[in-house]
Design a protein around this motif. Structure first.
Motif, PDB file in Angstrom:
ATOM      1  N   PRO A 363       0.828  -1.225   0.000  1.00  0.00           N
ATOM      2  CA  PRO A 363       0.000   0.000   0.000  1.00  0.00           C
ATOM      3  C   PRO A 363       0.856   1.267   0.000  1.00  0.00           C
ATOM      4  CG  PRO A 363      -0.788  -1.576   1.628  1.00  0.00           C
ATOM      5  CD  PRO A 363       0.542  -2.085   1.151  1.00  0.00           C
ATOM      6  N   ARG A 364       0.423   2.269  -0.785  1.00  0.00           N
ATOM      7  CA  ARG A 364       1.129   3.532  -0.904  1.00  0.00           C
ATOM      8  C   ARG A 364       0.135   4.578  -1.376  1.00  0.00           C
ATOM      9  NH1 ARG A 364       2.066   0.200  -5.078  1.00  0.00           N
ATOM     10  NH2 ARG A 364       1.926   1.004  -7.211  1.00  0.00           N
ATOM     11  N   PRO A 365       0.489   5.864  -1.314  1.00  0.00           N
ATOM     12  CA  PRO A 365      -0.439   6.899  -1.798  1.00  0.00           C
ATOM     13  C   PRO A 365      -0.772   6.698  -3.276  1.00  0.00           C
ATOM     14  CG  PRO A 365       1.317   7.875  -0.498  1.00  0.00           C
ATOM     15  CD  PRO A 365       1.708   6.445  -0.715  1.00  0.00           C
ATOM     16  N   GLY A 366      -2.017   6.861  -3.608  1.00  0.00           N
ATOM     17  CA  GLY A 366      -2.452   6.699  -4.995  1.00  0.00           C
ATOM     18  C   GLY A 366      -3.906   6.317  -5.064  1.00  0.00           C
ATOM     19  N   LEU A 367      -4.344   5.923  -6.263  1.00  0.00           N
ATOM     20  CA  LEU A 367      -5.733   5.541  -6.483  1.00  0.00           C
ATOM     21  C   LEU A 367      -5.841   4.045  -6.690  1.00  0.00           C
ATOM     22  CD1 LEU A 367      -6.947   8.304  -8.990  1.00  0.00           C
ATOM     23  CD2 LEU A 367      -7.171   8.272  -6.507  1.00  0.00           C
ATOM     24  N   CYS A 368      -6.985   3.501  -6.306  1.00  0.00           N
ATOM     25  CA  CYS A 368      -7.249   2.092  -6.537  1.00  0.00           C
ATOM     26  C   CYS A 368      -7.251   1.818  -8.043  1.00  0.00           C
ATOM     27  CB  CYS A 368      -8.589   1.705  -5.917  1.00  0.00           C
ATOM     28  SG  CYS A 368      -9.178   0.064  -6.381  1.00  0.00           S
ATOM     29  N   THR A 369      -6.481   0.850  -8.483  1.00  0.00           N
ATOM     30  CA  THR A 369      -6.371   0.543  -9.911  1.00  0.00           C
ATOM     31  C   THR A 369      -7.703   0.104 -10.494  1.00  0.00           C
ATOM     32  OG1 THR A 369      -4.068  -0.136  -9.567  1.00  0.00           O
ATOM     33  CG2 THR A 369      -5.124  -0.840 -11.611  1.00  0.00           C
ATOM     34  N   HIS A 370      -8.396  -0.783  -9.775  1.00  0.00           N
ATOM     35  CA  HIS A 370      -9.688  -1.272 -10.271  1.00  0.00           C
ATOM     36  C   HIS A 370     -10.713  -0.140 -10.324  1.00  0.00           C
ATOM     37  CE1 HIS A 370     -13.059  -3.994 -10.925  1.00  0.00           C
ATOM     38  NE2 HIS A 370     -13.698  -3.376  -9.952  1.00  0.00           N
ATOM     39  N   ALA A 371     -10.787   0.680  -9.284  1.00  0.00           N
ATOM     40  CA  ALA A 371     -11.755   1.774  -9.243  1.00  0.00           C
ATOM     41  C   ALA A 371     -11.476   2.785 -10.359  1.00  0.00           C
ATOM     42  CB  ALA A 371     -11.722   2.458  -7.882  1.00  0.00           C
ATOM     43  N   ALA A 372     -10.197   3.105 -10.598  1.00  0.00           N
ATOM     44  CA  ALA A 372      -9.852   4.041 -11.670  1.00  0.00           C
ATOM     45  C   ALA A 372     -10.243   3.477 -13.028  1.00  0.00           C
ATOM     46  CB  ALA A 372      -8.354   4.350 -11.628  1.00  0.00           C
ATOM     47  N   ALA A 373     -10.037   2.167 -13.222  1.00  0.00           N
ATOM     48  CA  ALA A 373     -10.411   1.537 -14.490  1.00  0.00           C
ATOM     49  C   ALA A 373     -11.921   1.560 -14.687  1.00  0.00           C
ATOM     50  CB  ALA A 373      -9.884   0.104 -14.539  1.00  0.00           C
ATOM     51  N   VAL A 374     -12.672   1.269 -13.627  1.00  0.00           N
ATOM     52  CA  VAL A 374     -14.140   1.303 -13.719  1.00  0.00           C
ATOM     53  C   VAL A 374     -14.628   2.717 -14.019  1.00  0.00           C
ATOM     54  CG1 VAL A 374     -16.279   1.040 -12.397  1.00  0.00           C
ATOM     55  CG2 VAL A 374     -14.488  -0.694 -12.240  1.00  0.00           C
ATOM     56  N   PHE A 375     -14.032   3.701 -13.349  1.00  0.00           N
ATOM     57  CA  PHE A 375     -14.470   5.077 -13.560  1.00  0.00           C
ATOM     58  C   PHE A 375     -14.161   5.526 -14.990  1.00  0.00           C
ATOM     59  CE2 PHE A 375     -14.738   9.615 -13.217  1.00  0.00           C
ATOM     60  CZ  PHE A 375     -15.697   9.827 -12.252  1.00  0.00           C
ATOM     61  N   GLY A 376     -12.960   5.214 -15.491  1.00  0.00           N
ATOM     62  CA  GLY A 376     -12.632   5.579 -16.865  1.00  0.00           C
ATOM     63  C   GLY A 376     -13.554   4.893 -17.862  1.00  0.00           C
ATOM     64  N   ARG A 377     -13.840   3.623 -17.636  1.00  0.00           N
ATOM     65  CA  ARG A 377     -14.758   2.894 -18.513  1.00  0.00           C
ATOM     66  C   ARG A 377     -16.147   3.521 -18.482  1.00  0.00           C
ATOM     67  NH1 ARG A 377     -15.234  -2.381 -16.042  1.00  0.00           N
ATOM     68  NH2 ARG A 377     -17.136  -1.646 -15.024  1.00  0.00           N
ATOM     69  N   THR A 378     -16.569   3.966 -17.309  1.00  0.00           N
ATOM     70  CA  THR A 378     -17.887   4.593 -17.179  1.00  0.00           C
ATOM     71  C   THR A 378     -17.948   5.910 -17.941  1.00  0.00           C
ATOM     72  OG1 THR A 378     -18.122   3.574 -14.987  1.00  0.00           O
ATOM     73  CG2 THR A 378     -19.603   5.398 -15.527  1.00  0.00           C
ATOM     74  N   LEU A 379     -16.895   6.725 -17.838  1.00  0.00           N
ATOM     75  CA  LEU A 379     -16.854   7.989 -18.586  1.00  0.00           C
ATOM     76  C   LEU A 379     -16.997   7.741 -20.090  1.00  0.00           C
ATOM     77  CD1 LEU A 379     -13.996  10.054 -16.870  1.00  0.00           C
ATOM     78  CD2 LEU A 379     -16.442  10.517 -16.788  1.00  0.00           C
ATOM     79  N   ILE A 380     -16.260   6.764 -20.605  1.00  0.00           N
ATOM     80  CA  ILE A 380     -16.306   6.464 -22.041  1.00  0.00           C
ATOM     81  C   ILE A 380     -17.687   5.957 -22.433  1.00  0.00           C
ATOM     82  CG2 ILE A 380     -15.396   4.913 -23.808  1.00  0.00           C
ATOM     83  CD1 ILE A 380     -12.703   5.052 -22.354  1.00  0.00           C
ATOM     84  N   LYS A 381     -18.268   5.110 -21.590  1.00  0.00           N
ATOM     85  CA  LYS A 381     -19.584   4.547 -21.881  1.00  0.00           C
ATOM     86  C   LYS A 381     -20.654   5.630 -21.905  1.00  0.00           C
ATOM     87  CE  LYS A 381     -22.315   0.527 -20.409  1.00  0.00           C
ATOM     88  NZ  LYS A 381     -22.395  -0.561 -19.380  1.00  0.00           N
ATOM     89  N   ILE A 382     -20.612   6.554 -20.940  1.00  0.00           N
ATOM     90  CA  ILE A 382     -21.590   7.646 -20.896  1.00  0.00           C
ATOM     91  C   ILE A 382     -21.437   8.541 -22.116  1.00  0.00           C
ATOM     92  CG2 ILE A 382     -22.185   9.774 -19.672  1.00  0.00           C
ATOM     93  CD1 ILE A 382     -21.718   8.342 -17.079  1.00  0.00           C
ATOM     94  N   ALA A 383     -20.185   8.843 -22.494  1.00  0.00           N
ATOM     95  CA  ALA A 383     -19.961   9.681 -23.675  1.00  0.00           C
ATOM     96  C   ALA A 383     -20.538   9.020 -24.916  1.00  0.00           C
ATOM     97  CB  ALA A 383     -18.465   9.947 -23.854  1.00  0.00           C
ATOM     98  N   ASP A 384     -20.290   7.724 -25.085  1.00  0.00           N
ATOM     99  CA  ASP A 384     -20.789   7.028 -26.270  1.00  0.00           C
ATOM    100  C   ASP A 384     -22.310   6.987 -26.290  1.00  0.00           C
ATOM    101  OD1 ASP A 384     -18.193   6.598 -27.041  1.00  0.00           O
ATOM    102  OD2 ASP A 384     -18.100   4.530 -26.311  1.00  0.00           O
ATOM    103  N   LEU A 385     -22.918   6.693 -25.143  1.00  0.00           N
ATOM    104  CA  LEU A 385     -24.377   6.585 -25.089  1.00  0.00           C
ATOM    105  C   LEU A 385     -25.063   7.928 -25.280  1.00  0.00           C
ATOM    106  CD1 LEU A 385     -24.737   4.026 -22.153  1.00  0.00           C
ATOM    107  CD2 LEU A 385     -25.197   3.621 -24.572  1.00  0.00           C
ATOM    108  N   ASN A 386     -24.398   9.018 -24.875  1.00  0.00           N
ATOM    109  CA  ASN A 386     -24.974  10.348 -25.054  1.00  0.00           C
ATOM    110  C   ASN A 386     -24.574  10.989 -26.384  1.00  0.00           C
ATOM    111  OD1 ASN A 386     -26.525  10.793 -22.658  1.00  0.00           O
ATOM    112  ND2 ASN A 386     -24.625  10.980 -21.500  1.00  0.00           N
ATOM    113  N   GLY A 387     -23.857  10.243 -27.219  1.00  0.00           N
ATOM    114  CA  GLY A 387     -23.470  10.776 -28.517  1.00  0.00           C
ATOM    115  C   GLY A 387     -22.402  11.845 -28.440  1.00  0.00           C
ATOM    116  N   ILE A 388     -21.529  11.776 -27.430  1.00  0.00           N
ATOM    117  CA  ILE A 388     -20.463  12.772 -27.257  1.00  0.00           C
ATOM    118  C   ILE A 388     -19.148  12.168 -27.735  1.00  0.00           C
ATOM    119  CG2 ILE A 388     -19.225  14.215 -25.602  1.00  0.00           C
ATOM    120  CD1 ILE A 388     -21.683  14.020 -23.773  1.00  0.00           C
ATOM    121  N   PRO A 389     -18.489  12.738 -28.735  1.00  0.00           N
ATOM    122  CA  PRO A 389     -17.181  12.216 -29.160  1.00  0.00           C
ATOM    123  C   PRO A 389     -16.182  12.264 -28.008  1.00  0.00           C
ATOM    124  CG  PRO A 389     -18.055  13.770 -30.777  1.00  0.00           C
ATOM    125  CD  PRO A 389     -18.948  13.857 -29.584  1.00  0.00           C
TER     126      PRO A 389
END
Length: 460
Positions: A363-389
Motif C-alpha cells: 500500500p502507498r499513496p495513490g488511487l485504486c487501480t480497479h476503481a480508476a479503471a471502472v471510472f474511466g470505462r464509465t466515462l467512455i460509456k456515458i460519452a458514447d451513449l450520449n453521442g459525445i465524441p
C-alpha cells in the motif's frame, strides 16, 4: 456500425447542432438590436405594462426556432443513441437479469420507457431540460425586477441609497436560485427512487461520505439522458438525481462511479465556490468600470464618462471572466470530482490487482487501480451513449480522453495526486482572498453611503 464510424457520426451531428444554435442565437441578437421587434411588442402592442409577457413574446421566435431544430434532429439523435447502445450492448430491449437498477425501474410509479420517446415527447423533454431549467428561475427574477423598478424611487427615498432597488433585486435573485432545485423536481419528471437494494446502496454511500440530502430521485428522460446530478446548496434543498437511462444501461458499479462524481462536487463545495467566483467576477467588472471612469475624470475623456460606455466595459469584463475563468475553474473541479468518484468507488472494491496502491501487497499513496479503471470505462460509456465524441473539447468538463488520461496518471503514483490537490487548494484560497479584497474595496467605496443611510433610519 463501427466505433470509428459512430464517432464520426457523433462529430457531424454535434457540429451541425453547434452551427445551427449559433445561427439561431445570432438571429436573436440581430432581431433585438437591428429591428423594431422589441419596440413593436413593448410599445405598439402595449404589452410592456404586463409583467413578463412582453419578454416572453420577444423571445418566442427564438423558442420556436429551437423547437424546429429539435424536430429536424430528432431522427438523427434517436438513431445515434440506438447505434451507441448497440455498440455497447446495452439496448433497453435486450433481456437482462433483474439487477438492482432494473428492480428500481420496475418498481417506479411512472412508466416512461425509451420506446415512448415520440417526437412530441422528445421536444417536450428538450424544452424541459434546456429551456425551463433556466427559463423558470430567470422569469421569476425578471418578474421581481419589474416590481423593484416600479418602486425604485420609493425605495431610494426610504433608504437614501441610490442602489436600493438593485440590492433588493439581488436578494430576491439569491432566494430564487436557492429554491431552484425544488423547482426542478417539478419542472423535470422525477419521483423518489423506489425502495430496494439500489436505494439502500446509495443511502449507505451517503452515510459513509457524510453527504446529507433531502431526497434521492429517479429522473425520467425517456431514455434520452444517461446522467446523474446532485442539486442544492444546503441539505434541506439538496436532491440526488439518477436518470432512467443511467439505470437501464449501467451496472451497479458504474452507477456508483457516476454517483460518486456528483457527490464529489458537494463534498468539495464546488457550488459554493462557483458562487464565490460569480462574486469575484462582479468585483472585477465593477473595478474595470471604476478604472475607466477614473481615467475619464482624470484626463477629461468624455467617452470614458459616458454611462453606456461604462456599462459596456463592465459587461465585456464580466463576459471575459466567465468565458475564460469559469471554464478553466470548472474543468479543474470536474477532475477533482472524478478523483472523489474513484475514491468513493474504491471503498466497495473487494478484489483488485496485487500492484494496486490501495488494495495491493504494498500500500502507498495513490488511487485504486480497479476503481480508476471502472471510472474511466464509465466515462467512455456515458460519452458514447450520449453521442459525445471522446476527444471533443468541452468548455466546462474537458474531453473524455483527457479526463481518462489524467486518471491513468493519478493511478500510477501518489505524487501526481498530491500536486493536483495542492493546485485545487491554491485556486480555492485565491478565490476566497480575491473575495475578501473585493469586499474591502467595495466597503471603502460604498461604506459611507451605507452608514449615512443607517443614520437616517435610526435618527439623530
Amino acid at each position: 456500425g463501427t466505433p470509428d464510424g459512430h464517432d464520426r457520426a457523433a462529430n457531424a451531428l454535434s457540429g451541425c447542432q453547434r452551427i445551427i444554435l449559433g445561427v439561431v442565437a445570432t438571429a436573436l441578437a440581430v432581431t433585438m438590436i437591428f429591428t423594431p421587434w422589441t419596440r413593436i411588442v413593448r410599445e405598439s402592442w402595449g404589452l410592456d405594462a404586463i409583467p413578463l409577457l412582453a419578454d416572453l413574446i420577444i423571445l418566442a421566435p427564438f423558442f420556436l426556432s429551437l423547437a424546429i431544430e429539435w424536430m429536424i434532429f430528432y431522427p438523427a439523435d434517436c438513431r445515434l443513441r440506438q447505434a451507441a447502445q448497440a455498440l455497447a450492448g446495452t439496448e433497453p430491449a435486450t433481456p437482462h437479469p433483474m439487477n438492482d437498477a432494473a428492480l428500481a425501474l420496475a418498481a417506479a410509479k411512472r412508466k416512461c420507457p425509451a420506446a415512448d420517446a415520440s417526437l412530441a415527447t422528445y421536444v417536450m423533454d428538450k424544452f424541459r431540460h434546456q429551456v425551463l431549467i433556466i427559463g423558470v428561475p430567470m422569469s421569476m427574477i425578471v418578474f421581481a425586477k419589474y416590481f423593484t423598478d416600479l418602486f425604485k424611487a420609493d425605495l431610494q427615498r426610504l433608504t437614501h441609497l441610490p442602489w436600493a432597488a438593485d440590492s433588493l433585486l439581488g436578494i430576491a435573485s439569491v432566494c430564487i436560485l436557492g429554491l431552484a432545485p425544488l423547482m426542478l423536481c417539478y419542472i423535470w419528471a422525477t419521483e423518489p427512487l423506489p425502495s430496494g437494494p439500489l436505494r439502500d446502496r446509495f443511502v449507505r454511500t451517503c452515510k459513509r461520505i457524510r453527504l446529507r440530502y433531502r431526497e434521492i430521485l429517479l429522473w425520467h428522460t425517456h431514455g434520452m439522458a444517461v446522467n446523474a446530478a446532485v442539486m442544492g446548496f444546503v441539505a434541506p434543498l439538496r436532491y440526488i438525481l439518477v436518470s432512467d437511462a443511467l439505470l437501464e444501461t449501467m451496472n451497479e458499479e458504474e452507477i456508483e462511479a457516476v454517483f460518486g462524481h456528483e457527490a464529489g462536487h458537494v463534498r468539495h463545495w464546488h457550488l459554493q465556490f462557483f458562487v464565490i467566483f460569480a462574486l469575484v467576477s462582479m468585483y472585477v467588472a465593477g473595478g474595470a468600470l471604476h478604472l475607466v471612469w477614473f481615467c475619464g475624470i482624470t484626463w477629461n475623456i468624455d467617452i470614458a464618462k459616458d454611462m453606456e460606455v461604462l456599462q459596456l466595459v463592465a459587461l465585456t469584463t464580466l463576459l471575459g471572466c466567465w468565458l475564460l475563468g469559469f471554464g478553466w475553474i470548472s474543468r479543474k473541479f470536474e477532475r477533482q470530482a472524478d478523483l472523489y468518484g474513484v475514491r468513493c468507488l474504491a471503498a466497495d472494491v473487494t478484489s483488485c490487482v496485487p500492484h494496486c496502491p490501495v488494495h495491493g501487497d504494498n500500500p502507498r499513496p495513490g488511487l485504486c487501480t480497479h476503481a480508476a479503471a471502472v471510472f474511466g470505462r464509465t466515462l467512455i460509456k456515458i460519452a458514447d451513449l450520449n453521442g459525445i465524441p471522446r476527444h471533443a473539447p468541452s468548455w466546462r468538463h474537458g474531453s473524455i480522453d483527457d479526463r481518462c488520461r489524467l486518471l491513468e496518471q493519478f493511478a500510477s503514483g501518489g505524487d501526481a495526486v498530491k500536486r493536483f490537490d495542492r493546485s485545487i487548494l491554491r485556486i480555492k484560497v485565491g478565490l476566497v482572498f480575491a473575495t475578501v479584497i473585493g469586499t474591502i474595496v467595495a466597503a471603502l467605496l460604498y461604506g459611507e453611503q451605507i452608514l449615512h443611510a443607517l443614520k437616517n433610519w435610526t435618527g439623530p
